[in-house]
Design a protein around this motif. Structure first.
Motif, PDB file in Angstrom:
ATOM      1  N   ILE A 143     -36.522  33.948 -33.129  1.00  0.00           N
ATOM      2  CA  ILE A 143     -35.035  34.125 -33.636  1.00  0.00           C
ATOM      3  C   ILE A 143     -34.058  33.195 -33.151  1.00  0.00           C
ATOM      4  CG2 ILE A 143     -33.698  35.991 -33.944  1.00  0.00           C
ATOM      5  CD1 ILE A 143     -36.062  36.535 -35.552  1.00  0.00           C
ATOM      6  N   GLY A 144     -34.136  32.984 -31.654  1.00  0.00           N
ATOM      7  CA  GLY A 144     -33.125  32.240 -31.203  1.00  0.00           C
ATOM      8  C   GLY A 144     -33.031  32.262 -29.716  1.00  0.00           C
ATOM      9  N   GLU A 145     -32.238  31.546 -29.154  1.00  0.00           N
ATOM     10  CA  GLU A 145     -31.914  31.465 -27.566  1.00  0.00           C
ATOM     11  C   GLU A 145     -30.747  31.008 -27.219  1.00  0.00           C
ATOM     12  OE1 GLU A 145     -34.671  28.745 -25.166  1.00  0.00           O
ATOM     13  OE2 GLU A 145     -34.741  27.752 -26.929  1.00  0.00           O
ATOM     14  N   GLY A 146     -30.155  31.377 -26.155  1.00  0.00           N
ATOM     15  CA  GLY A 146     -28.975  30.720 -25.530  1.00  0.00           C
ATOM     16  C   GLY A 146     -28.245  31.584 -24.687  1.00  0.00           C
ATOM     17  N   LYS A 147     -27.078  31.524 -24.120  1.00  0.00           N
ATOM     18  CA  LYS A 147     -26.306  32.018 -23.150  1.00  0.00           C
ATOM     19  C   LYS A 147     -25.747  33.451 -23.685  1.00  0.00           C
ATOM     20  CE  LYS A 147     -24.882  28.006 -20.542  1.00  0.00           C
ATOM     21  NZ  LYS A 147     -23.709  27.085 -20.250  1.00  0.00           N
ATOM     22  N   ASP A 148     -25.739  34.404 -22.756  1.00  0.00           N
ATOM     23  CA  ASP A 148     -25.218  35.675 -23.281  1.00  0.00           C
ATOM     24  C   ASP A 148     -23.822  35.528 -22.383  1.00  0.00           C
ATOM     25  OD1 ASP A 148     -25.532  36.784 -20.433  1.00  0.00           O
ATOM     26  OD2 ASP A 148     -27.334  37.661 -21.101  1.00  0.00           O
ATOM     27  N   PRO A 149     -22.936  36.726 -22.852  1.00  0.00           N
ATOM     28  CA  PRO A 149     -21.605  36.975 -22.334  1.00  0.00           C
ATOM     29  C   PRO A 149     -21.476  37.498 -20.800  1.00  0.00           C
ATOM     30  CG  PRO A 149     -21.836  38.223 -24.530  1.00  0.00           C
ATOM     31  CD  PRO A 149     -23.219  37.406 -24.097  1.00  0.00           C
ATOM     32  N   TRP A 150     -22.599  37.629 -20.144  1.00  0.00           N
ATOM     33  CA  TRP A 150     -22.835  38.199 -18.943  1.00  0.00           C
ATOM     34  C   TRP A 150     -23.256  37.224 -17.705  1.00  0.00           C
ATOM     35  CZ3 TRP A 150     -24.999  40.426 -23.125  1.00  0.00           C
ATOM     36  CH2 TRP A 150     -24.266  41.562 -23.604  1.00  0.00           C
TER      37      TRP A 150
END
Length: 192
Positions: A143-150
């Motif tokens: 689905i996807g990957e990347g940085k999260d807000p935390w």
């Protein structure tokens, strides 16, 4: 007969894995409830009965550049089955179906990952359920990957597989249209 399709029981329903220096290890985000192991089975051929397993743990290792080196491992607590009906859930936990007193966990561990197109994979592995271990294949999609807000980093997958009930020693006959169950996984992992 097992059909080729899906996080694992994770649960499948937890999805890709380890094996190389570039692969990153992820823990399934159970705490944040960003992972699901659901099921769907025909009810008498007239409608669908849906449910979920609420308690499972696992992880995966994944490198988008070399997905074939990925691995998945998930452990699911069979008593956590929830079909939104208490009496039915009690029956599903009994020896007629999941036999949770004797087999409190189900596990899936991948043996190989094969790319089937851009962002899609067949995850082959061994599913142990109700005292039986059999090979299954999960059709998975990145689905996807990347940085999260935390301040973390996440990757997510979905997938599915179909299982014949009798292949896993579930002998209760639910009628001709209810011989297979589809497991549906949606998994988000937090990179470690």
């Amino acid at each position: 007969m097992l059909k080729k399709t899906l996080a694992a029981l994770a649960l499948g329903s937890a999805l890709l894995g380890v094996g190389q220096a570039m692969a990153a290890d992820y823990v399934i985000d159970k705490k944040g409830q960003h992972a699901f192991v659901n099921f769907k089975i025909s009810h008498l051929g007239y409608s669908w009965l849906y449910g979920t397993f609420r308690d499972f743990d696992g992880g995966f290792s994944f490198d988008a550049a070399q997905p074939e080196a990925s691995k998945v491992k998930v452990t699911l607590k069979t008593a956590s089955i929830d079909s939104n009906h208490a009496e039915r859930d009690k029956h599903l936990r009994s020896a007629d179906f999941l036999n949770v007193d004797k087999y409190p966990t189900a596990t899936f561990e991948s043996t190989s990952v094969k790319s089937t197109g851009q962002g899609s994979f067949d995850i082959a592995g061994n599913l142990s359920l109700n005292g039986v271990t059999k090979p299954v294949t999960i059709a998975a999609k990145f689905i996807g990957e990347g940085k999260d807000p935390w301040g973390g980093y996440r990757a997510g997958f979905e997938g599915s597989t179909k299982l014949k009930l009798k292949d896993f020693a579930i002998q209760k006959d639910l009628g001709p249209s209810s011989q297979e169950v589809e497991l549906i996984f949606s998994v988000e992992g937090v990179r470690q």
